[in-house]
Scaffold this motif. Sequence first.
Motif, PDB file in Angstrom:
ATOM      1  N   ALA A  94       4.404 -15.916  28.868  1.00  0.00           N
ATOM      2  CA  ALA A  94       4.603 -16.966  27.865  1.00  0.00           C
ATOM      3  C   ALA A  94       3.386 -17.084  26.965  1.00  0.00           C
ATOM      4  N   ALA A  95       2.200 -16.999  27.548  1.00  0.00           N
ATOM      5  CA  ALA A  95       0.977 -17.073  26.743  1.00  0.00           C
ATOM      6  C   ALA A  95       0.931 -15.933  25.731  1.00  0.00           C
ATOM      7  N   ALA A  96       1.297 -14.737  26.157  1.00  0.00           N
ATOM      8  CA  ALA A  96       1.297 -13.596  25.243  1.00  0.00           C
ATOM      9  C   ALA A  96       2.302 -13.805  24.118  1.00  0.00           C
ATOM     10  N   ALA A  97       3.469 -14.351  24.451  1.00  0.00           N
ATOM     11  CA  ALA A  97       4.503 -14.559  23.444  1.00  0.00           C
ATOM     12  C   ALA A  97       4.134 -15.653  22.453  1.00  0.00           C
ATOM     13  N   LEU A  98       3.363 -16.660  22.908  1.00  0.00           N
ATOM     14  CA  LEU A  98       2.994 -17.785  22.053  1.00  0.00           C
ATOM     15  C   LEU A  98       1.571 -17.666  21.506  1.00  0.00           C
ATOM     16  N   ASP A  99       0.956 -16.498  21.691  1.00  0.00           N
ATOM     17  CA  ASP A  99      -0.407 -16.245  21.207  1.00  0.00           C
ATOM     18  C   ASP A  99      -1.424 -17.233  21.772  1.00  0.00           C
ATOM     19  N   ALA A 100      -1.210 -17.654  23.019  1.00  0.00           N
ATOM     20  CA  ALA A 100      -2.170 -18.532  23.691  1.00  0.00           C
ATOM     21  C   ALA A 100      -3.326 -17.705  24.235  1.00  0.00           C
ATOM     22  N   GLU A 101      -4.517 -18.267  24.199  1.00  0.00           N
ATOM     23  CA  GLU A 101      -5.697 -17.544  24.665  1.00  0.00           C
ATOM     24  C   GLU A 101      -5.769 -17.458  26.180  1.00  0.00           C
ATOM     25  N   ASP A 102      -5.309 -18.518  26.874  1.00  0.00           N
ATOM     26  CA  ASP A 102      -5.534 -18.610  28.316  1.00  0.00           C
ATOM     27  C   ASP A 102      -4.323 -19.179  29.028  1.00  0.00           C
ATOM     28  N   VAL A 103      -4.305 -18.973  30.339  1.00  0.00           N
ATOM     29  CA  VAL A 103      -3.408 -19.706  31.230  1.00  0.00           C
ATOM     30  C   VAL A 103      -4.270 -20.521  32.188  1.00  0.00           C
ATOM     31  N   LEU A 104      -3.801 -21.738  32.477  1.00  0.00           N
ATOM     32  CA  LEU A 104      -4.502 -22.618  33.409  1.00  0.00           C
ATOM     33  C   LEU A 104      -3.990 -22.343  34.813  1.00  0.00           C
ATOM     34  N   ILE A 105      -4.888 -21.974  35.704  1.00  0.00           N
ATOM     35  CA  ILE A 105      -4.504 -21.622  37.062  1.00  0.00           C
ATOM     36  C   ILE A 105      -5.202 -22.546  38.068  1.00  0.00           C
ATOM     37  N   VAL A 106      -4.388 -23.138  38.956  1.00  0.00           N
ATOM     38  CA  VAL A 106      -4.906 -23.831  40.139  1.00  0.00           C
ATOM     39  C   VAL A 106      -4.932 -22.797  41.258  1.00  0.00           C
ATOM     40  N   PRO A 107      -6.110 -22.410  41.739  1.00  0.00           N
ATOM     41  CA  PRO A 107      -6.196 -21.237  42.607  1.00  0.00           C
ATOM     42  C   PRO A 107      -5.811 -21.466  44.061  1.00  0.00           C
ATOM     43  N   ALA A 108      -5.794 -22.728  44.489  1.00  0.00           N
ATOM     44  CA  ALA A 108      -5.541 -22.990  45.905  1.00  0.00           C
ATOM     45  C   ALA A 108      -5.164 -24.453  46.101  1.00  0.00           C
ATOM     46  N   VAL A 109      -4.472 -24.708  47.198  1.00  0.00           N
ATOM     47  CA  VAL A 109      -4.246 -26.068  47.695  1.00  0.00           C
ATOM     48  C   VAL A 109      -4.544 -26.025  49.185  1.00  0.00           C
ATOM     49  N   ILE A 110      -5.589 -26.717  49.596  1.00  0.00           N
ATOM     50  CA  ILE A 110      -6.043 -26.649  50.988  1.00  0.00           C
ATOM     51  C   ILE A 110      -5.505 -27.847  51.758  1.00  0.00           C
ATOM     52  N   GLU A 111      -4.666 -27.571  52.753  1.00  0.00           N
ATOM     53  CA  GLU A 111      -4.100 -28.633  53.586  1.00  0.00           C
ATOM     54  C   GLU A 111      -5.020 -28.938  54.763  1.00  0.00           C
ATOM     55  N   ASP A 112      -4.932 -30.165  55.255  1.00  0.00           N
ATOM     56  CA  ASP A 112      -5.726 -30.566  56.416  1.00  0.00           C
ATOM     57  C   ASP A 112      -5.369 -29.673  57.608  1.00  0.00           C
ATOM     58  N   GLY A 113      -6.375 -29.099  58.233  1.00  0.00           N
ATOM     59  CA  GLY A 113      -6.164 -28.231  59.387  1.00  0.00           C
ATOM     60  C   GLY A 113      -6.056 -26.757  59.055  1.00  0.00           C
ATOM     61  N   ALA A 114      -5.983 -26.440  57.771  1.00  0.00           N
ATOM     62  CA  ALA A 114      -5.888 -25.028  57.373  1.00  0.00           C
ATOM     63  C   ALA A 114      -7.250 -24.348  57.510  1.00  0.00           C
TER      64      ALA A 114
END
Length: 270
Positions: A94-114
């Motif tokens: 989608a970024a390439a199609a809309l000429d966006a420079e970046d994508v916002l990425i959340v790299p992880a979700v850490i659960e209690d006990g993981a």
Amino acid sequence: MRYGLNQAGFPTDEFAETCPILAAAGYDGVEPNVERDGPLTTDDGRREAAEVVAAHGLTVPAISTISHWEYPLSSDDDELREIGLEIGRDMIDAAAALDAEDVLIVPAVIEDGASYDADYERAVDSVRRLTDYAADRDVGVAIENVQNNFLPSPDEFAAFLDDVEDAGPVGAYFDVANALRSGLPSRWLHALEGRIAKIHVKDWHTDAHRVTYPPQGDINWARVLDAFDAIGYDDWITAEVPAYPSFPERMPPDILDTMRFLFEDGGDRR
């Protein structure tokens, strides 16, 4: 500075209705979300969105998502993690199609006990895969600091960038209010100098533990603006705040006026 609005604050549910409101208010850009099986995952949907953006003289600085909370890139469930990667690839397309420079990425979700170390390694692997895919499409990956029990300090955040940056263009999508939850935004800005791709702004009520509109919360904006000056950041500032419950079309011009005050007029008055 160039100013945008994230989908969290869109005044309507229709992208084609939101863009003219933002253009009339004076925005430079609009930041839509890609969600699983949403309109921006299809060629027709991307083409229609690109036409709407162009028709109103706007730019798409970045593509974001909320789906990586449901399908974490660090998950020990292979199926969930692969869906997260698929969503990431859809964002990049989608970024390439809309000429966006970046994508916002959340790299992880850490659960209690993981296992933090195991989640960290899976997050590194996932981000490296997405960064490699993005590099082939001339799109950057911007990692956001969020409340995910991951990379709580700017030094840890910078070390994560070190671990993935050789896969392709990768930087930080720095959120000022999220940084307040685990430290001082001004320290984060200094620690990430030269590595910040984009900025999200909102404010934060510490006691109530909720988002608010800048400068109505607990962020010391004078210190933050001093840090902006010190590191020389002068690019996209995108508001990530909710629409008003009533008269939602009034929020975009209001928050744009506030951003201009803070980063232009307000900066001269410190």
